[in-house]
Design an enzyme around this catalytic site. Sequence first.
Site, PDB file in Angstrom:
ATOM      1  N   GLU A 132       0.831  -1.204   0.000  1.00  0.00           N
ATOM      2  CA  GLU A 132       0.000   0.000   0.000  1.00  0.00           C
ATOM      3  C   GLU A 132       0.868   1.257   0.000  1.00  0.00           C
ATOM      4  OE1 GLU A 132      -3.205  -2.494   2.713  1.00  0.00           O
ATOM      5  OE2 GLU A 132      -1.878  -1.000   3.628  1.00  0.00           O
ATOM      6  N   GLU A 189      -4.796  -6.871   2.588  1.00  0.00           N
ATOM      7  CA  GLU A 189      -3.560  -7.569   2.916  1.00  0.00           C
ATOM      8  C   GLU A 189      -3.618  -9.050   2.588  1.00  0.00           C
ATOM      9  OE1 GLU A 189      -3.592  -3.788   5.218  1.00  0.00           O
ATOM     10  OE2 GLU A 189      -5.057  -5.397   4.860  1.00  0.00           O
ATOM     11  N   PHE A 200       1.814  -2.069   8.750  1.00  0.00           N
ATOM     12  CA  PHE A 200       2.080  -2.138  10.180  1.00  0.00           C
ATOM     13  C   PHE A 200       2.012  -3.596  10.611  1.00  0.00           C
ATOM     14  CE2 PHE A 200       0.439   2.125   9.585  1.00  0.00           C
ATOM     15  CZ  PHE A 200       1.229   2.912  10.408  1.00  0.00           C
ATOM     16  N   ALA A 201       2.924  -3.990  11.512  1.00  0.00           N
ATOM     17  CA  ALA A 201       2.914  -5.374  11.997  1.00  0.00           C
ATOM     18  C   ALA A 201       1.599  -5.714  12.676  1.00  0.00           C
ATOM     19  CB  ALA A 201       4.072  -5.598  12.965  1.00  0.00           C
ATOM     20  N   ASP A 202       0.950  -4.705  13.243  1.00  0.00           N
ATOM     21  CA  ASP A 202      -0.341  -4.937  13.907  1.00  0.00           C
ATOM     22  C   ASP A 202      -1.371  -5.547  12.958  1.00  0.00           C
ATOM     23  OD1 ASP A 202       1.112  -2.359  14.491  1.00  0.00           O
ATOM     24  OD2 ASP A 202      -0.023  -2.504  16.360  1.00  0.00           O
ATOM     25  N   PHE A 203      -1.204  -5.299  11.658  1.00  0.00           N
ATOM     26  CA  PHE A 203      -2.193  -5.768  10.690  1.00  0.00           C
ATOM     27  C   PHE A 203      -2.041  -7.256  10.370  1.00  0.00           C
ATOM     28  CE2 PHE A 203      -2.346  -1.256   8.612  1.00  0.00           C
ATOM     29  CZ  PHE A 203      -2.856  -0.752   9.794  1.00  0.00           C
ATOM     30  N   HIS A 228      -1.517   0.351  15.993  1.00  0.00           N
ATOM     31  CA  HIS A 228      -0.462   0.758  15.059  1.00  0.00           C
ATOM     32  C   HIS A 228       0.892   0.911  15.747  1.00  0.00           C
ATOM     33  CE1 HIS A 228      -4.153   2.040  13.025  1.00  0.00           C
ATOM     34  NE2 HIS A 228      -3.485   2.042  11.896  1.00  0.00           N
TER      35      HIS A 228
END
Length: 343
Positions: free
Chosen positions: A37, A68, A91-94, A137
């Site tokens: 993105e 994703e 973001f790793a959170d995703f 995030h």
Amino acid sequence: MTTTTAPTTRRLNTSKAMAEAIAQEMRANPEVFYMGEDVGPYGGIFGSTTGLFDEFGPSRIIDTPISETAFIGLGIGAAVEGMRPIVELMFADFMGVCLDQIYNHMAKIHFESGGNVSVPMVLTTAVGGGYSDGAQHSQTLWGTFAHLPGMKIVVPSNPADAKGLMTSAIRDDSPVVYMFHKGVMGLPWMAKNRRSVDVVPEGEHVVPIGKAAVAREGTDVTVVTLSLSVHHALDVADKLADDGVSVEVIDLRSLVPLDREAVLSSVAKTGRLVVVVVDEDYLSYGLSGEILATVVETDPSLLKAAPKRVAMPDAPIPYAHVLEYAVLPLHERIESAIREVLA
């Protein structure tokens, strides 16, 4: 007559070092491409693809929709067919919305095929707090990725390692998760980090995956860490040196494989261990426990004092700046742990 090449003094920030490694590998191998993105004309929100779209165009620097699961799945398919995709999870959170693709496919295909199918893919992702990005995030989560077998995990702390580890990751035939902390990127709109701009070798530069570095030599206490926490630990070590305390700082650089020998060697020298858990990762069930277990299971007599862990508490990261900084493992907590273990 023998001539010598003068060492480079060229300095780059971490984001430019990453982009340079990607560009060099894309020029050398037409199977390498990047997608995610806002990675095209915008250059990535953390600058990791700045300038690449102009050189390689939309067929190799591919902007994706906010889906994703779809584009990580696309990357896995391309890797299985012999290409070398670099796929950015912003973001790793995703990871939560696409973990099936990451863990049940990217990480397992080689195993489930009896070793006949490789997935030479790099999954890049931003980690870390300190910017009031809120609970969704700001996490690091590298302990979560490292807990799931089948993927290599690398986490650079400085520009030269960012370039060298990216080169190694792209060339590796295994899936590699490349995790970069926002605070080491050297971007002007983030909190200033004086070491995020540093000397970066020109041309080919390779840092082996699974090899830790001694960021600072010391004799009194070992601090094991990585990513932005390396910089916090170095700052504390500078301060404590004025008090006659010699701190050794180990930069792990990779979580999988983990350079346990580097940790054991340092602890054998200093006899004391402070584990700073890769900045903001959570205390329980994570890297800090793994490092301590490595020492205790190998030779508990190496420790002259009870070790300490400095990590994120097991709670969502607050949005409010004051509360966020209260829970992050920053200088005060690191210094306190070192002084306590030396007492």
